[in-house]
Every structure is written in C-alpha cells, then in structure tokens.
Design an enzyme around this catalytic site. Structure first.
Site, mmCIF file in Angstrom:
data_model
loop_
_atom_site.group_PDB
_atom_site.id
_atom_site.type_symbol
_atom_site.label_atom_id
_atom_site.label_comp_id
_atom_site.label_asym_id
_atom_site.label_seq_id
_atom_site.Cartn_x
_atom_site.Cartn_y
_atom_site.Cartn_z
ATOM 1 N N LYS A 161 -30.471 4.007 40.137
ATOM 2 C CA LYS A 161 -32.001 4.256 40.293
ATOM 3 C C LYS A 161 -32.309 4.033 41.813
ATOM 4 O O LYS A 161 -32.962 4.508 42.285
ATOM 5 C CB LYS A 161 -32.531 3.070 39.354
ATOM 6 C CG LYS A 161 -32.343 3.478 37.873
ATOM 7 C CD LYS A 161 -33.141 2.523 36.993
ATOM 8 C CE LYS A 161 -32.417 0.952 36.856
ATOM 9 N NZ LYS A 161 -30.910 0.932 36.603
ATOM 10 N N GLY B 259 -30.295 -5.122 39.978
ATOM 11 C CA GLY B 259 -29.588 -5.184 41.235
ATOM 12 C C GLY B 259 -29.691 -3.644 41.743
ATOM 13 O O GLY B 259 -28.962 -2.849 40.951
ATOM 14 N N HIS B 260 -30.411 -3.219 42.530
ATOM 15 C CA HIS B 260 -30.753 -1.733 43.056
ATOM 16 C C HIS B 260 -30.222 -1.670 44.302
ATOM 17 O O HIS B 260 -30.676 -2.192 45.233
ATOM 18 C CB HIS B 260 -32.010 -1.134 42.810
ATOM 19 C CG HIS B 260 -32.612 -1.364 41.400
ATOM 20 N ND1 HIS B 260 -33.803 -0.873 41.089
ATOM 21 C CD2 HIS B 260 -32.056 -1.726 40.555
ATOM 22 C CE1 HIS B 260 -34.127 -1.181 39.864
ATOM 23 N NE2 HIS B 260 -32.884 -1.547 39.328
ATOM 24 N N GLN C 100 -33.200 -1.742 34.648
ATOM 25 C CA GLN C 100 -32.480 -1.668 33.711
ATOM 26 C C GLN C 100 -32.321 -0.134 32.884
ATOM 27 O O GLN C 100 -32.376 0.770 33.755
ATOM 28 C CB GLN C 100 -32.810 -2.824 32.568
ATOM 29 C CG GLN C 100 -32.540 -4.128 32.815
ATOM 30 C CD GLN C 100 -33.562 -4.988 33.688
ATOM 31 O OE1 GLN C 100 -34.769 -4.849 33.405
ATOM 32 N NE2 GLN C 100 -32.957 -5.619 34.704
ATOM 33 N N ASP D 237 -27.867 0.348 35.721
ATOM 34 C CA ASP D 237 -26.771 0.616 36.914
ATOM 35 C C ASP D 237 -26.741 2.261 37.089
ATOM 36 O O ASP D 237 -25.542 2.576 37.576
ATOM 37 C CB ASP D 237 -25.546 -0.232 36.741
ATOM 38 C CG ASP D 237 -25.800 -1.788 36.714
ATOM 39 O OD1 ASP D 237 -26.658 -2.079 37.250
ATOM 40 O OD2 ASP D 237 -25.047 -2.378 35.885
HETATM 41 P P1 GDP Z 1 -29.209 0.628 39.816
HETATM 42 O O1 GDP Z 1 -29.089 -0.570 39.199
HETATM 43 O O2 GDP Z 1 -29.382 1.775 38.931
HETATM 44 O O3 GDP Z 1 -29.914 0.833 41.117
HETATM 45 O O4 GDP Z 1 -27.706 0.872 40.230
HETATM 46 P P2 GDP Z 1 -26.688 -0.185 40.999
HETATM 47 O O5 GDP Z 1 -26.888 -0.164 42.536
HETATM 48 O O6 GDP Z 1 -26.462 -1.331 40.153
HETATM 49 O O7 GDP Z 1 -25.160 0.652 40.848
HETATM 50 C C1 GDP Z 1 -25.197 2.105 41.287
HETATM 51 C C2 GDP Z 1 -23.807 1.946 42.269
HETATM 52 O O8 GDP Z 1 -23.309 2.937 42.476
HETATM 53 C C3 GDP Z 1 -24.064 1.254 43.693
HETATM 54 O O9 GDP Z 1 -23.096 0.755 44.141
HETATM 55 C C4 GDP Z 1 -24.500 2.531 44.453
HETATM 56 O O10 GDP Z 1 -24.406 2.457 45.808
HETATM 57 C C5 GDP Z 1 -23.520 3.431 43.933
HETATM 58 N N1 GDP Z 1 -23.785 5.003 43.989
HETATM 59 C C6 GDP Z 1 -25.188 5.506 43.682
HETATM 60 N N2 GDP Z 1 -24.977 6.852 43.633
HETATM 61 C C7 GDP Z 1 -23.836 7.229 43.555
HETATM 62 C C8 GDP Z 1 -22.978 8.235 43.574
HETATM 63 O O11 GDP Z 1 -23.320 9.671 43.458
HETATM 64 N N3 GDP Z 1 -21.649 8.315 43.760
HETATM 65 C C9 GDP Z 1 -20.925 7.081 44.003
HETATM 66 N N4 GDP Z 1 -19.602 7.172 44.332
HETATM 67 N N5 GDP Z 1 -21.811 5.869 44.313
HETATM 68 C C10 GDP Z 1 -22.901 5.798 43.768
HETATM 69 P P1 IMO Z 2 -30.490 -2.582 36.955
HETATM 70 O O1 IMO Z 2 -31.797 -2.797 37.055
HETATM 71 C C1 IMO Z 2 -27.243 -3.240 33.739
HETATM 72 C C2 IMO Z 2 -28.072 -6.384 31.005
HETATM 73 C C3 IMO Z 2 -27.271 -7.895 30.951
HETATM 74 C C4 IMO Z 2 -26.932 -8.261 29.643
HETATM 75 C C5 IMO Z 2 -28.291 -7.976 28.989
HETATM 76 C C6 IMO Z 2 -29.556 -9.070 29.026
HETATM 77 O O2 IMO Z 2 -29.348 -3.147 38.156
HETATM 78 O O3 IMO Z 2 -29.802 -1.465 36.257
HETATM 79 P P2 IMO Z 2 -30.872 -10.521 30.857
HETATM 80 O O4 IMO Z 2 -30.045 -11.112 31.903
HETATM 81 O O5 IMO Z 2 -31.771 -9.289 31.261
HETATM 82 O O6 IMO Z 2 -31.377 -11.230 29.771
HETATM 83 O O7 IMO Z 2 -29.659 -9.735 30.183
HETATM 84 O O8 IMO Z 2 -29.035 -6.836 30.100
HETATM 85 N N1 IMO Z 2 -28.774 -6.249 31.992
HETATM 86 C C7 IMO Z 2 -28.390 -5.391 33.043
HETATM 87 N N2 IMO Z 2 -27.214 -4.512 33.009
HETATM 88 N N3 IMO Z 2 -27.938 -3.270 34.791
HETATM 89 C C8 IMO Z 2 -29.300 -4.193 35.066
HETATM 90 O O9 IMO Z 2 -30.135 -3.934 35.702
HETATM 91 C C9 IMO Z 2 -29.404 -5.331 33.751
HETATM 92 N N4 IMO Z 2 -30.316 -6.153 33.782
HETATM 93 C C10 IMO Z 2 -29.762 -6.713 32.706
HETATM 94 O O10 IMO Z 2 -25.795 -7.597 31.535
HETATM 95 O O11 IMO Z 2 -26.057 -7.640 28.765
HETATM 96 MG MG MG Z 3 -28.073 -2.417 39.067
#
Ligand code: GDP
Ligand code: IMO
Ligand code: MG
Length: 422
Positions: free
Chosen positions: A16, A40-41, A222, A13
């Site tokens: 990415k 979840g990207h 991840q 998270d």
């Molecule tokens: P990922 O799994 O690495 O793709 O990240 P996620 O999408 O799970 O979580 C990142 C969250 O932060 C999302 O809700 C993005 O829209 C948000 N986000 C990404 N870059 C920024 C930033 O620079 N500032 C803020 N405030 N939010 C951001």
């Molecule tokens: P993105 O790609 C954050 C965490 C789960 C748990 C552990 C194992 O959005 O960054 P699993 O379901 O993979 O067997 O869970 O890994 N986890 C993540 N945490 N971002 C993710 O993906 C994750 N995918 C799995 O919360 O601790």
């Molecule tokens: Mg994510």
C-alpha cells in the site's frame, strides 16, 4: 477522481505504501483512517527507504498535506519518533501534518495488556503495539483522546482514573506490578507541548478542502481479511481497514467517495496466527519469502507465504467495492516454473458458494487450484504492459477474471519507477 480510498485486499503488507506514494503525486491530501503503529508502509525513493507507521505515506511529496484521522489510535512516542526520523531524512512535517482531535491515545497500559494477552491462550500474534486494548477502551468509552492533551488538568484526571482501574486489573487478575500513575501523567503532559501544534478539527479541515476543490486519498492500513467485522475473526486487528472504515475514520461522508482502489499482492502473505488456506509450508513458500523479502516492516517477523487466492480477493472486492486494482510484487513470481492460483474452496469435497467467515469452516477449507506456466524472467525493469512476457500477461488476465478485479496498475519492484500503468 476527487476522493479515492486505498484498501489492502488481503492480510496486509500488499504494498500500500508504495502505491499511495505514487498516487499521492495526483492528490492534494492523504488521510490515514484506522489502525496505528501496527502498520508498516514502505516507500523506496532512489536509494532511500522510508517505513511509515502512523504518518500517511503522502508525506514524502512536499505539496501534499497529511491527516491522521479520528479512526487512528496514536502512540505519541511512536509518532514523535517518526516525525524526528523523517525530519532527519529531510522531510518537512510542520504545517503539513494535521492530527484529529478525536483520535485516541495509546497508553503504556495498552501495550502492557497487549503483551499479557499474547502470553495467554487467546494469543493471536499481534504486533504488540497496544492496538486491541486501546480500541477496547475507546468503545468502552474510557479512552484518552488527542484533544485531552490540550488541557493538562483533564488529561491528568483521565489518566489517573484509567490507571487506578488498570492497576486493580493488573494486580488482582494478572498478578503484575502496579503502574506508577504520576510518572505516566507527567510523560503524557509533556507530549502535549510537542503535539499541540498538529491537533485540529480534521473533519472540518477535510470538508473545507473538498469545498475548495481539493482531492483526497484515504490510506487504509492492514487489509480486508484483518477487518474486525469482515476478516478471519478472531485473528484480525481491532479496527475497520475496509473501505467503510474510511468514512467513519476520517469524517468524510460516503456520498463524497468517488472510487475504491484495491492493493493486491500477486501471491498471498500473512503475519501472525490464523487460517491461511493457500499457505505453503514447503520450499516454495520459503522461496516466495526469500525472493519477496517477506519480513514484517514493523516487527521484522517472517511473513507466512502462499499462492494467490482469487476466492479470497473476490470476497475482498465484494466487501470493499473495489473498482480498480494495483497488482504488486509480480516480479517475485519470475523464478517459478509453475504458478498456482486458488479459484475456489472445498470442504468434504463440496465447493463453497461464498467465502467462509466462520473460523472452524475456514480452517477446514481446502483450496482448489488451477496451475499456470511461469514466465521465468526478470520483470523488474519493465515500464510498459506490452513489454511483459505473454505468460505474465496470461497470469494477470487469469487472476483479474477469477477475482473480478480490473487491473489498472502493476508493480514490478519496490521503487517508484518500477510501475506499469494501464
Ligand atoms: P504495506 O504495509 O502494504 O505498505 O506493505 P509493506 O511495506 O509492509 O510490504 C511491502 C514490501 O514489498 C515493502 O518492502 C516494499 O518495498 C516491497 N514492494 C512493494 N512493491 C513491490 C514490488 O512490486 N516488487 C517487490 N519486489 N517489492 C515490492
Ligand atoms: P500494514 O498496514 C500485516 C496483524 C498482526 C496480527 C493481527 C492483529 O503494514 O499492512 P494488532 O497488532 O493489529 O492487534 O495485530 O493483525 N497486523 C498486520 N499484518 N500488516 C499490517 O499492517 C498489520 N497490522 C496488524 O500480525 O496478526
Ligand atoms: Mg506493512
């Protein structure tokens, strides 16, 4: 650069999705190489918000081709739901999405076993998407692969053999109801009709693309500290999000990788259980969660929040070979008077020389902090490094030095235009 790998540098998270979306404007293909719908990207474009689980984040740029590599575990229902959601939002998929014939399928019993494991003593706070049990079957050489969808008879036989074994386990060990073999076979045979068109020999497709001079971005899911080998085991996922996994999960050989880009959040978050030395369990942690909207993109769970951990990112740099970094969510720190950065760990007053991968040691490790002044202003409209307040620049220089990373991109908001390049 013709082949680059994007890796999450912390516990996932990091943002990415946003960075892959930006960079994919400069690449011909984007490839997911591991994980599954546990990811979840998020990508925000204008007033539209997309959350990608299985499909590479490059799909939002119409000239980019997207590949789901052999290292990914695919829940066909989640995949078809994602395809129809994206199509409903005006994104074209047909002719642009290619799925490896060697990727493994998540079956209903994988999700069931995931939830049974999570109700017991070995709970680790998974996403419940069946990821661990699917990789177990892959390595036990019992898995059902995407290519099996192409032959209905073999598919039926493989599913039947698997379910007979799982039913024994469910009944005798877990005291659960048995699964209905025929309905599951029918359900998966029907997936065949919808998914066939995307299935291909992706290592060959990628090799041909490279021969034609195309550029490829490999999108990790991840993060490094969730890696099954290098992460905070056992509180990890069951795949290899680190850069090495990009080769085994796509079929692109190591000799073809030109660069590794780390995505690094300006503070630290983690979802699920496991050690987290810089976690803030007080109102400052709550403030980070609130301003950063730190709730899971897949499960909606509140993310645990804490200060930036340079000791951890330095370890991540080492195992991934990170050459440049994108710092995300810097804007979130704009309301803090003082900002702490962890620069080392200590146990019983002794500084550790390297990042502890032993669970017990990590649980005992205490962060050693240095405190910096906050900049107390809104960064979300800045597009040039020179516009940043000097205290924000000092923070960036400090974390860059302490983590050994060269910062090439700074994200100050979720949208495409809220990005500073250096
Ligand atoms: P990922 O799994 O690495 O793709 O990240 P996620 O999408 O799970 O979580 C990142 C969250 O932060 C999302 O809700 C993005 O829209 C948000 N986000 C990404 N870059 C920024 C930033 O620079 N500032 C803020 N405030 N939010 C951001
Ligand atoms: P993105 O790609 C954050 C965490 C789960 C748990 C552990 C194992 O959005 O960054 P699993 O379901 O993979 O067997 O869970 O890994 N986890 C993540 N945490 N971002 C993710 O993906 C994750 N995918 C799995 O919360 O601790
Ligand atoms: Mg994510």
């Amino acid at each position: 650069m013709s082949v680059s790998v994007i890796v999450g540098s912390q516990w996932g998270d990091e943002g990415k999705g946003k960075i892959v979306d930006i960079l994919s404007g400069r690449f011909d293909l984007v490839v997911r190489y591991q994980g599954g719908a546990n990811a979840g990207h998020t990508v925000e474009i204008g007033d539209k918000k997309f959350i990608l689980h299985l499909i590479p984040s490059g799909i939002l740029r119409e000239n980019v081709l997207c590949v789901i590599g052999n290292g990914v575990v695919i829940d066909p229902k989640a995949l078809l739901d994602e395809i129809s959601l994206l199509e409903g939002m005006g994104i074209s998929i047909k002719g642009r999405l290619f799925i490896s014939h060697n990727a493994h399928l998540i079956m209903p019993y994988h999700k069931l076993l995931d939830s049974i494991n999570e109700s017991g003593l070995s709970k680790i706070g998974t996403t419940g998407r069946g990821i661990g049990p699917c990789y177990i079957d892959k390595y036990a050489r019992k898995g059902v692969k995407i290519v099996d969808l192409l032959d209905k008879k073999t598919l039926g036989e493989k599913i039947r053999a698997n379910i007979e074994e799982k039913n024994t386990l469910l009944k005798k060990v877990y005291n659960q109801n048995e699964l209905d073999v025929d309905s599951i076979i029918k359900e998966y045979q029907e997936f065949d009709d919808a998914i066939d068109q995307y299935i291909t020999d992706t290592p060959l497709l990628l090799d041909n693309a490279l021969r034609d001079g195309k550029s490829i971005l490999l999108e990790g899911a991840q993060g490094a500290l969730l890696d099954v080998d290098f992460g905070t085991y056992p509180f990890v996922t069951s795949s290899s999000p680190t850069s090495g996994g990009a080769c085994t999960g796509s079929g692109i050989p190591p000799t073809k990788i030109d660069s590794v880009i780390g995505i690094v959040k300006a503070y630290t978050t983690r979802v699920g259980l496991g050690p987290f030395p810089t976690e803030l369990l007080d109102e400052e942690g709550e403030k980070l969660r609130k301003i950063g909207a730190e709730f899971g993109a897949t499960t909606g769970r509140p993310r645990r929040c804490g200060w930036y951990d340079a000791f951890l990112v330095n370890y991540s740099r080492m195992i991934n070979g990170i050459q440049s970094a994108a710092i995300t969510k810097l804007d979130v720190l704009g309301e803090f008077d003082k900002i702490k950065v962890c620069v080392a760990y200590e146990i019983d007053g002794k500084l550790l020389k390297s990042f502890p991968t032993d669970e017990k040691q990590l649980m005992r490790a205490k962060p050693v902090y240095e405190t910096l002044d906050g900049w107390k202003s809104d960064l979300s409209n800045f597009t040039d490094y020179n516009q940043l307040p000097s205290k924000a620049k000092e923070y960036l220089e400090f974390i860059s030095k302490k983590s050994g990373i060269e910062i090439k991109m700074i994200s100050v908001g979720p949208r495409r235009d809220q990005t500073i390049e250096l």
